[in-house]
Design an enzyme around this catalytic site. Structure first.
Site, mmCIF file in Angstrom:
data_model
loop_
_atom_site.group_PDB
_atom_site.id
_atom_site.type_symbol
_atom_site.label_atom_id
_atom_site.label_comp_id
_atom_site.label_asym_id
_atom_site.label_seq_id
_atom_site.Cartn_x
_atom_site.Cartn_y
_atom_site.Cartn_z
ATOM 1 N N ASP A 15 0.903 -1.143 0.000
ATOM 2 C CA ASP A 15 0.000 0.000 0.000
ATOM 3 C C ASP A 15 0.944 1.194 0.000
ATOM 4 O OD1 ASP A 15 -1.496 2.244 0.713
ATOM 5 O OD2 ASP A 15 -3.019 1.001 1.652
ATOM 6 N N HIS A 16 1.057 1.862 -1.155
ATOM 7 C CA HIS A 16 2.150 2.839 -1.264
ATOM 8 C C HIS A 16 1.975 4.016 -0.307
ATOM 9 C CE1 HIS A 16 -0.681 4.509 -4.204
ATOM 10 N NE2 HIS A 16 -0.141 5.671 -3.928
ATOM 11 N N HIS A 20 -6.074 2.624 1.515
ATOM 12 C CA HIS A 20 -5.220 3.760 1.892
ATOM 13 C C HIS A 20 -5.741 4.518 3.114
ATOM 14 C CE1 HIS A 20 -3.401 2.831 -1.848
ATOM 15 N NE2 HIS A 20 -4.260 3.461 -2.606
#
Ligand code: NAP
Length: 484
Positions: A177-178, A240
Site C-alpha cells: 500500500d504505497h 489507503h
C-alpha cells in the site's frame, strides 16, 4: 544534514509485468533512483518478465524510454542510466504457460536475495506462484510483492490470501500500500512515539476529532471502465485511508517491528463500529464540459458507483470513545491535497474576555503536496489593541527543514522496494489486516447496494457534495479547507 544511504545486499528482482504501466512509471524509475543513490548494488539484477517477445537489449531500450518519460532530464545522468541498464535482463514468459521458466530459473543466482514482483492482474497470481515453485525459482527465503487491488470483498481477499499462502509463508508476502511508504506517514509514528509531547494528548480527553482527507483533482479519465467496478470505497477507503486511520489511532506498539506494529493496526480495524447510513455521503462529479462528468466517462450511464465518499467513523475503544474520525476522498475536487488533521479540544476555560473566537490546536500531517507537518498554536495578535488571539502554524515542511536532503527522500515505491530487499515487512499489510478491513467494508457496500442508494452530485472543482459539509456542520464542526 547528511543523509545516510545504507546499501542493501545483492539481489535478483524479477518483475512480472515488467513492461506494464506500473513498472514503467513507478517500479523501474524508483529502482533507478535507488541505484543512483548508491543503495542498489551495481551487481544486483532486475529481470523483466512478460509475454512480449523482447531480448535483453530490447528490454533495456524499453526501460531507457520509460526513464526518459517519467524522470526529469537532470535526474537521469547518462552514465548512470547506462550503468543501471546493464543490471537489466529480460525473459519472455506467459504466466499461464510453461515457456521461459527454465530460462528464468537458470538466470537466478543461488546466493543472493531473490524477490518476485507480481505487477500483473491478480488473476495471474496463482499461476505465477505455482510455476515459480514448479520450476525451482522460489525457495523459502524468497519474497513476493503484490499490488492493490487486494480483492474486491472479503471472500475474494480470502481466496487471494489462500492462493498466495498455498505457496508462500506470510513472512514472504509483501502486500504494497504505497501510502505506507510515504515519508510523512512514517513520520506520524516518529512524532507520536518519539516525543513525549503528543502521546499524552492523543486520546478522547484532548482530541475533539480527526479528519483524514485524500482529495484528487483528476477524474477517472481513460480508466472509467476499471474504476466504475470499484468506486472510492474500494479503491481508496478500504486500503489507503484505512491504513492512515490505523496509524493515527493505534496504541503504541511495544517495538518498532513488523508484527508488533501490524498487531496494533489490526486492533484498530477490529474496533471500528459499523457505520450508520446517515453518516455516509457518496457523490459523483458533474461537469459543465461535455464528456467530463462521471456518468459520461463510464460505460453505464446509470452507474451508482461513487467517485467521492465522506464518512464519520467511530473507533470503539477507551482511547477514542466519542471521538469522531471523519474520512473523505474523491476525484475531480478543488485540488490534489491529502492530509491527516488531529483537531484538539478547546481550552476548558478562556481567560481572555475580549476573545470570542474559538481556538483549537491542530496537528496536520500533510501527505501531498509539500509533505510535512504543521501545528497550529494560539498566540497573541501582535501590536497594541488588547489581548486578541490568533492561530499561527508552526510549520515543518521537509523541503525547508531538511534542505537539499529533502530532495533525496525516496518516494514511496523506492522505499518499499528497498524494504522488500531488506526483508522488513513493517510497512506492508498483513493478510489478516486486509481481511479485517474488508470485513468492515463489505456490510457498508452491501447496505447501500441493497437500499439502491444513488450517489448525490457535486461539481468538478468543488470540495465535494453539500451533504458532506453537512456531515460536520450538524455537529458544529467543519471540514478543513482543500487548498490548491
Ligand atoms: P498493465 O499496464 O496492463 O501491464 C500488465 C503487465 O502484465 C504487462 O507487462 C503485460 O505484458 C504483463 N502480462 C499480462 N498478461 C500476462 C501473462 N499472462 N503473463 C505474463 N505477463 C503478462 O498493468 P499495470 O497498470 O502495470 O498494473 C499491474 C498491476 O499493478 C495490476 O494488478 C494493477 O491493479 C496494479 N496497480 C497498478 C497501478 C498503476 O498505476 N498502473 C497502481 C496500483 C496498482 P505482456 O502483455 O507483454 O504480457
Amino acid at each position: 544534514m547528511v543523509s545516510r544511504v545504507i546499501p542493501v545486499d545483492d539481489f535478483d528482482l524479477v518483475i512480472f509485468g515488467g513492461t506494464g504501466d506500473l513498472a514503467r512509471r513507478k517500479i523501474l524509475p524508483g529502482l533507478f533512483r535507488r541505484f543512483m543513490a548508491g543503495q542498489m548494488p551495481a551487481s544486483s539484477r532486475i529481470i523483466g518478465a512478460a509475454r512480449s517477445e523482447l531480448d535483453q537489449d530490447g528490454y533495456q531500450k524499453e526501460v531507457a524510454k520509460a526513464l526518459e518519460e517519467f524522470l526529469p532530464k537532470d535526474a537521469r545522468p547518462k552514465d548512470q542510466v547506462t550503468a543501471f541498464l546493464e543490471t537489466l535482463d529480460y525473459v519472455a514468459i506467459d504466466a499461464m504457460g510453461e515457456g521461459g521458466w527454465d530460462t528464468l530459473s537458470k538466470k537466478l543466482r543461488p546466493d543472493v536475495i531473490r524477490a518476485f514482483y507480481f505487477s500483473v492482474a491478480p488473476s495471474l497470481f496463482g499461476a505465477l506462484a505455482e510455476r515459480l515453485h514448479g520450476h525451482a525459482c522460489a525457495g523459502p527465503s524468497c519474497r513476493i510483492v503484490v499490488e492493490k487491488p487486494f480483492g474486491r470483498d472479503l471472500a475474494s481477499a480470502k481466496e487471494l490470501n489462500k492462493t498466495l499462502r498455498d505457496h508462500f509463508d506470510e513472512r514472504q508476502i509483501y502486500r504494497i500500500d504505497h501510502y505506507l511508504g510515504k515519508e510523512t506517514v512514517q513520520n506520524l509514528m516518529a512524532v507520536r512515539f518519539g516525543n513525549v509531547l503528543f502521546e499524552p494528548l492523543w486520546n478522547a480527553q484532548h482530541v475533539d476529532h480527526v479528519q483524514i482527507t485524500v482529495s484528487e483533482s483528476v477524474g477517472v479519465d481513460g480508466r472509467g471502465a476499471y474504476y466504475d467496478k470499484s468506486g472510492a470505497m474500494r479503491d481508496m477507503v478500504q486500503n489507503h485511508l484505512m491504513q492512515l486511520l490505523c496509524l493515527t489511532a493505534m496504541e503504541p506498539p511495544s517495538r518498532f517491528d513488523p508484527d508488533a506494529v501490524r498487531d496494533e493496526k489490526l486492533k484498530v480495524i477490529r474496533a471500528l463500529d459499523p457505520v450508520d447510513p446517515d453518516d455516509i455521503v457518496r457523490g459523483q462529479y458533474t461537469s459543465p464540459e461535455k464528456g467530463k462528468g462521471y456518468l459520461e466517462q463510464v460505460e453505464d450511464p446509470n452507474s451508482r458507483t461513487e467517485s467521492f465518499i465522506a464518512m464519520k467513523i467511530a473507533v470503539s475503544n477507551w482511547r477514542w470513545a466519542g471521538v469522531p474520525f471523519y474520512l473523505r476522498t474523491g476525484k475531480r475536487l478543488k485540488a490534489r491535497n491529502s492530509e491527516i488533521a488531529i483537531v484538539f479540544k478547546e481550552v476548558p476555560h478562556s481567560i481572555f474576555d475580549q476573545d470570542e473566537a474559538r481556538h483549537r490546536n491542530v496537528l496536520t500531517i500533510r501527505l501531498q503536496p509539500n509533505e510535512g507537518m504543521d501545528l497550529s498554536v494560539t498566540i497573541k495578535e501582535p501590536g497594541p489593541g488588547g489581548m486578541r488571539l490568533v492561530d499561527v502554524p508552526l510549520d515543518m515542511s521537509f523541503a525547508e527543514a531538511l534542505g537539499p536532503d529533502a530532495e533525496d527522500v525516496p518516494d514511496a515505491y523506492e522505499r518499499l522496494i528497498m524494504d522488500v530487499i531488506r526483508g522488513n515487512q513493517t510497512l506492508f499489510m498483513r493478510g489478516d489486516e486486509v481481511e479485517a478491513a474488508w470485513a468492515w467494508t463489505d456490510p457498508l457496500i452491501k447496505g447501500w447496494t441493497e437500499r439502491g442508494d444513488r450517489p448525490v452530485t457535486y461539481e468538478t472543482g468543488s470540495t465535494g457534495p453539500e451533504e458532506a459539509a453537512m456531515l460536520l456542520h450538524r455537529e458544529g464542526r467543519r471540514w478543513r479547507e482543500i487548498k490548491p
